[in-house]
Each structure stands twice: as structure tokens, then as C-alpha cells.
Design a protein around this motif. Structure first.
Motif: not given
Length: 128
Positions: A13-38
Motif C-alpha cells: 500500500a505504501a508503494l502505491a502512494t509514492e510521489r509521482t511526477d506530472e508534466v505541467v504544460k502552461l502558456k506564459v509570457t516570455a521576455t529576455a534579460y541580460n547580466s548587465l548593470p541596470g
């Protein structure tokens, strides 16, 4: 004998309730950034959790609502339309929602060219 069967049954029973991974698919807004001051607060080469950002790394910053969805520091993400896997190594300010910022080293032109666009990300989220 009854004790042995009970122990076997409980361990199954303990084996049947082990944690599993679920793939999440999500639409988000993407921007970009740099490692520059400011462009960042503090040292532009250090992420929010102390990870050192170096040009060429596949890293992203995520909005804090995505942290609550399982995108913890070090989590890996695929971004539809981009090759490879990106690691969550930074977080964004609290005003952003459903947003990622893709790290583009010191290439400011690449970040500006990327602009702002919708993308679909995929990541594993642990369930109990």
C-alpha cells in the motif's frame, strides 16, 4: 503468518502512494534579460538564490506565482520553440504573473530581438 501478510500488505500500500511526477504544460509570457548593470537588482551575474549566471547558460527567471506551481530553484523547463532545457535560477519581482525571463548572457541585442512573446513551457511537478 498473519503478521507477515499484514506487513506485506502494508508495504504494498505504501508503494502505491509514492510521489509521482506530472508534466505541467502552461502558456506564459516570455521576455529576455541580460547580466548587465541596470537590468537587475544588485550584482547582475548573481541570481536571486545565489546562482552565478554566465553567458551561454540556459537559465530563466520566473514570476513568483510560478514558484508556487512547482517551479522551484533548479527545476528544469522546456520552452516550446527553443532547444534544450532551461534551469530556474532566478525569480522576478512580485508584480509579474505567469511570466518567465530568459537569460541571454550579455547579448543585449538578442534580448531586444526576442522582445515579449507568448510561449508554452513544460515542467515536472511532484504530486502527493
Amino acid at each position: 503468518m498473519l503478521v507477515s501478510l499484514l506487513c506485506f500488505s502494508l508495504s504494498g500500500a505504501a508503494l502505491a502512494t509514492e510521489r509521482t511526477d506530472e508534466v505541467v504544460k502552461l502558456k506564459v509570457t516570455a521576455t529576455a534579460y541580460n547580466s548587465l548593470p541596470g537590468q537587475t537588482v544588485g550584482n547582475p551575474s548573481i541570481g536571486a538564490w545565489g546562482h552565478r549566471l554566465k553567458p551561454g547558460m540556459k537559465a530563466i527567471a520566473v514570476s513568483r506565482d510560478l514558484l508556487a506551481m512547482g517551479l522551484e530553484p533548479g527545476a528544469e523547463v522546456t520552452i516550446e520553440g527553443l532547444p534544450g532545457r532551461y534551469k530556474v535560477l532566478d525569480k522576478m519581482g512580485s508584480r509579474w504573473r505567469k511570466k518567465i525571463d530568459i537569460y541571454m548572457g550579455v547579448d543585449r541585442d538578442a534580448a531586444l530581438e526576442w522582445g515579449r512573446r507568448p510561449v508554452v513551457i513544460r515542467f515536472n511537478s511532484e504530486n502527493s
